[in-house]
Structure formats: structure tokens, C-alpha cells
Design a protein around this motif. Structure first.
Motif, PDB file in Angstrom:
ATOM      1  N   LEU A 116       3.120  -5.633 -12.591  1.00 48.65           N
ATOM      2  CA  LEU A 116       2.572  -5.218 -11.300  1.00 48.65           C
ATOM      3  C   LEU A 116       3.251  -3.953 -10.785  1.00 48.65           C
ATOM      4  N   ALA A 169      -3.371 -11.859  -9.256  1.00 52.35           N
ATOM      5  CA  ALA A 169      -2.688 -10.734  -8.609  1.00 52.35           C
ATOM      6  C   ALA A 169      -3.405  -9.418  -8.867  1.00 52.35           C
ATOM      7  N   ILE A 170      -3.786  -9.172 -10.125  1.00 52.59           N
ATOM      8  CA  ILE A 170      -4.498  -7.937 -10.455  1.00 52.59           C
ATOM      9  C   ILE A 170      -5.888  -7.940  -9.831  1.00 52.59           C
ATOM     10  N   SER A 221      -6.603  -8.998  -6.975  1.00 56.55           N
ATOM     11  CA  SER A 221      -6.468  -8.562  -5.578  1.00 56.55           C
ATOM     12  C   SER A 221      -6.324  -7.051  -5.457  1.00 56.55           C
ATOM     13  N   LEU A 222      -6.073  -6.362  -6.593  1.00 51.22           N
ATOM     14  CA  LEU A 222      -5.903  -4.905  -6.573  1.00 51.22           C
ATOM     15  C   LEU A 222      -7.100  -4.154  -7.143  1.00 51.22           C
ATOM     16  N   ALA A 266      -5.379  -0.816 -11.963  1.00 53.95           N
ATOM     17  CA  ALA A 266      -5.592  -2.259 -12.092  1.00 53.95           C
ATOM     18  C   ALA A 266      -6.913  -2.552 -12.789  1.00 53.95           C
ATOM     19  N   PRO A 297      -5.055  -5.339   0.909  1.00 55.93           N
ATOM     20  CA  PRO A 297      -4.622  -5.146  -0.486  1.00 55.93           C
ATOM     21  C   PRO A 297      -3.441  -4.188  -0.592  1.00 55.93           C
ATOM     22  N   LEU A 354       0.466  -3.563  -3.247  1.00 58.34           N
ATOM     23  CA  LEU A 354       1.293  -4.028  -4.355  1.00 58.34           C
ATOM     24  C   LEU A 354       2.133  -5.225  -3.937  1.00 58.34           C
ATOM     25  N   ARG A 403       1.461  -7.466  -1.693  1.00 54.56           N
ATOM     26  CA  ARG A 403       0.583  -8.641  -1.613  1.00 54.56           C
ATOM     27  C   ARG A 403       0.284  -9.176  -3.000  1.00 54.56           C
ATOM     28  N   ALA A 404       0.055  -8.296  -3.976  1.00 52.54           N
ATOM     29  CA  ALA A 404      -0.229  -8.736  -5.335  1.00 52.54           C
ATOM     30  C   ALA A 404       0.966  -9.477  -5.934  1.00 52.54           C
ATOM     31  N   CYS A 405       2.179  -8.955  -5.719  1.00 54.08           N
ATOM     32  CA  CYS A 405       3.378  -9.637  -6.224  1.00 54.08           C
ATOM     33  C   CYS A 405       3.527 -11.014  -5.587  1.00 54.08           C
TER      34      CYS A 405
END
Length: 450
Positions: free
Chosen positions: A202, A244-245, A247-248, A255, A364, A366, A368-370
Motif C-alpha cells: 500500500l 484496501a486496494i 478503496s483506492l 491502484a 479515500p 492511503l 484509510r486503505a491501510c
């Protein structure tokens, strides 16, 4: 690698001096000692049971090291935060409430005096998180601390494999990789490898580290994960990265490209290496044994069928070693139910729900993705691993997610230019033209006097 430290690569961390575009501003910067405290918390949660090491380590010595690490972490956190400044955190508040059923059930001493010791450990663990919450600002600082420390742990595993391959892959564990220098089990190693792989991927997608630094972390960790044959960690890594990806995808072209290539590679692997993947997944076990989750289901059925009083149903029997009848429970929800009762289960469920809800409401990013990756991984692993109700790596993963979801602190400029005080401009005075004085004749002055 030295250049990456200066450019803000994975080992170097973010630019807090504001010398690089896109730097992450923080009010006063995170002290380096905070990273030391986080590392000590990770050391405390490594555990004291596992495979036989090359140099035999008494369990009492390992417990002394891990508890000493927790005491040192709390002391250092208190020293760097003497004014006890904390940030509001629903996650740590719910953990604090989890202490209530833990203390109530442990005071009954059904699990012995060890239950009170574990309650004290959990209290110190939560207290340290409260002290560290001051620096939870939605940045990636703690993510980098997390990756560095767990990568160091995996380095010790790799060193043990090089020194003594027989001790690192014993027949007792079916030839799976274990810790030969520190007693780590295959599920532990797989968990650490999966988590840092996901976080590093990520970071690459978010352009917070370069590919060379990321490869140094990802490639060895993938090898160690494959050698552990840990199905839970592998599934958690794959599903967590997908979420996670995902969400990006709408906001990141990188992504979208990574997701497309990952799907293509997965399809090729399934078609071309299906037999090898199936053999790796089964680990030489029969289909029936795999269906019963390698014997876990028998322990779960016995635990649920055991008679309990109303107090035991509500508050549990006290913090123990996450076992029932001498066998590991290997399920976070049943372990919490057994030790902290239905109240503990409700609080742990509230932790997962609150973190998930906050992550879904955030825009959105990074961070948030983590957080989504960590939350989803812990939720998936909770089915076959215990640890959500006590001081454990899973609570540290969720604490890291909480720090990523925290609202950013107001940025304070590093240097404030001096502004001269406001002054009223001088208004020129209007001068009245001089009027010539009229001279009075002397005869007129005399007449006035007269």
C-alpha cells in the motif's frame, strides 16, 4: 539504501522538516522515543511459547524480557508525555472498558493468580496506548515503526533458518518454518509477514516509498510466509489487500493498474499451478481433517457445551492462556467468551464495528486503505487465531488502524515570520498660514489707555 533514507523511503520515514513537497506536517513532530515505545510493545506481544530454539531459553527468562519490555514502554511513554496529554479514542476507551469484565472474572481466581497478572499486563498495555494517543494524527509514522520492528523479527527468523535449517523447520511442526532463535510458531511468523507485506504494498501504491526499498521487505517476507504454510495469514493478506486496494481504485491510477495485473497473475497461477497450490494449501492433510479446521472444531464444540453459571456467561472465568481442557482455543471470539464472557464479546465486536464504520466514513486515502487492510486482516484471522481480548499483536494492528483513522492535528508552521506591529500612519498636520499682525498707531494706543 542510504539514498532512500534521505528521500523518505520506507526505512527513512516522512519528511517532517517540510523540505519536500507533499510532506506530512505535524504540530511538533513525533519524538524518536515514541518509535522505541512502539517497538517495545511489539516485543512484549511476541509471546513466550513456541518451538525449541537453538539455544534453549527458559520460559521464565522470556517472560522476564517481555514483561520488562512492557514496563519499559510504559515508563518511556510516561516520561515523554509527563503532562498526560491524550487524544480522544473510541478504540482505547472500549479497550479500557474491556478491563472491567476481565477484572471481575479474574478476581474469582478460577484461572489462578496468573489471571490477575494478565489483567495487570493488559492495564499497562492499555495505559501505554493512552499515552501514545497524543501522537495519533492520521499520519504514517506508526506504520513505518510497525514495518521496521516486524521486519527485524522476521530477520531473526531468517537468521535462525540459515544457522540451523533443521531447528527452523522441525518435523514436530510438519516441516513448517518456526523461530529458531526466539520461540515463534508458524502462525505468528505468517501473521507478521502478511501484515508488513500488505502495508508495504500500500505504501508503494501511495508513492510513499520507492520500489527498491519495498522489494527489500516484500520479497523475503513472501518467502518466509510460503515456508510457514499458514493458510489464515495468506487468506487474510489476499482479502485484506483486495478490500484496501478496492478503496483506492476510484482515486488512484496506480491502484487500478496493480489490481488489474494482480487479477491476471492470479488467473495464470490458478490455471498453471493449481496442483502445486492445492498441495501447499492442504499441507499433507486429508480433506476431512481440513474440514474440521485441523481439529479446532472439537475444542470449540466442547467449550460451548461446557456448563456455566450466569456470572461465567456474563464475565467469563478470567484471563488465561487461551486454552480449554489443555488444548488451544484458536478462535478470538470463543476465547473472549470463555475468559471475559458475553460482555467481553460485545465490547470486542464494538471495537471492530466502530473502526470499520469510521474507516467507511473517511474519504479515500492511503491512510484509510491501510486501516481497512489491518481491520479486515484481524477480522479474518479472529476465526482461527486468538488474541482480540488480551495484549496481543492483533490489538496492536487495530491500534495502528485507530491511529490512521484519527483526525489530523492542526499543523503548526515550523518558523513564523516576524510581522511588525500595526501602526497608525502619520497624518501631516495642516498648518494655518500666518496672518500678519496689525500694528496699532501710538496715538490710538494712548487713547485706549486714556
Amino acid at each position: 539504501m542510504g539514498g532512500d533514507l534521505r528521500r523518505g523511503g520506507l526505512p527513512g520515514g516522512p519528511d517532517t522538516a517540510g523540505t519536500r513537497s507533499g510532506a506530512e506536517p505535524r504540530p511538533a513532530g513525533t519524538p524518536k522515543i515514541v518509535g522505541v515505545v512502539w517497538g517495545l510493545l511489539i516485543l512484549n506481544t511476541l509471546g513466550s511459547t513456541g518451538a525449541k530454539t537453538i539455544v534453549p531459553l527458559p520460559r521464565s527468562l522470556i517472560q522476564m524480557i517481555t514483561m520488562g519490555a512492557l514496563l519499559a514502554a510504559f515508563t518511556l511513554a510516561l516520561a515523554v508525555n509527563l503532562r498526560l496529554r491524550i487524544r480522544a479514542s473510541a478504540f482505547v476507551l472500549l479497550l479500557t472498558l474491556l478491563l472491567v469484565p476481565s477484572m471481575i472474572s479474574s478476581l474469582q481466581l478460577e484461572s489462578g493468580f496468573g489471571a490477575l497478572f494478565r489483567c495487570a499486563r493488559l492495564a499497562l498495555f492499555i495505559g501505554t496506548l493512552w499515552l501514545l494517543s497524543r501522537w495519533w494524527d492520521g499520519g504514517l509514522t506508526f506504520v513505518r515503526h510497525h514495518i521496521r520492528m516486524y521486519f527485524a523479527v522476521l530477520g531473526s527468523v531468517a537468521a535462525g533458518l540459515v544457522i540451523s535449517p533443521g531447528a527452523a523447520m522441525p518435523e514436530l511442526y510438519g516441516g513448517r518454518l518456526v523461530g529458531a532463535l526466539w520461540p515463534l510458531t508458524p502462525p505468528q511468523i505468517g501473521q507478521y509477514a502478511a501484515v508488513i507485506i500488505g502495508l508495504t504494498v500500500l505504501l508503494v501504491l501511495g508513492r510513499r516509498t520507492d520500489r527498491a526499498s519495498a522489494a527489500v521487505v516484500i520479497v523475503p517476507s513472501l518467502v518466509l510466509l510460503a515456508l510457514t504454510h499458514t493458510r489464515t495469514a495468506t487468506l487474510g493478506l489476499l482479502i485484506g489487500l483486495v478490500l484496501a486496494i478496492g478503496s483506492l481504485i476510484l482515486t488512484s491510477a496506480a491502484a487500478r493498474r496493480f489490481f488489474t495485473w494482480a487479477v491476471l497473475c492470479a488467473a495464470v497461477a490458478v490455471v498453471g499451478f493449481s496442483s502445486a497450490l492445492r498441495a501447499w494449501f492442504l499441507r499433507g492433510q486429508s480433506q476431512e481433517y481440513l474440514t474440521s479446521l485441523t481439529g479446532r472444531a472439537k475444542v470449540w464444540d466442547a467449550l460451548l457445551a461446557a456448563p456455566r453459571t450466569t456470572a461465567e456467561k456474563l464475565f467469563g472465568v478470567g484471563l488465561g492462556d487461551k486454552s480449554f481442557g489443555g488444548l488451544p482455543i484458536d478462535n478470538s471470539w470463543l476465547a473472549v467468551y470463555h475468559e471475559q464472557g458475553l460482555i467481553g464479546v460485545a465490547l470486542v465486536a464494538a471495537i471492530i464495528i466502530v473502526l470499520s464504520g469510521v474507516a467507511l466514513l473517511r474519504p479515500p486515502s492511503l491512510q484509510r486503505a491501510c486501516a481497512i487492510f489491518l481491520i479486515s486482516y484481524c477480522a479474518i484471522a479472529s476465526y482461527t487465531e486468538a488474541g482480540l481480548g488480551d495484549a496481543s499483536p492483533y490489538l496492536l494492528h487495530l491500534a495502528l488502524a485507530a491511529s490512521l483513522l484519527a483526525a489530523p492535528a492542526a499543523a503548526t508552521p515550523l518558523s513564523t515570520p516576524e510581522v511588525p506591529p500595526l501602526s497608525t500612519p502619520e497624518v501631516p498636520r495642516l498648518s494655518t498660514p500666518a496672518v500678519p499682525r496689525r500694528r496699532i498707531p501710538r496715538w490710538a494706543q494712548r487713547s485706549e489707555v486714556t
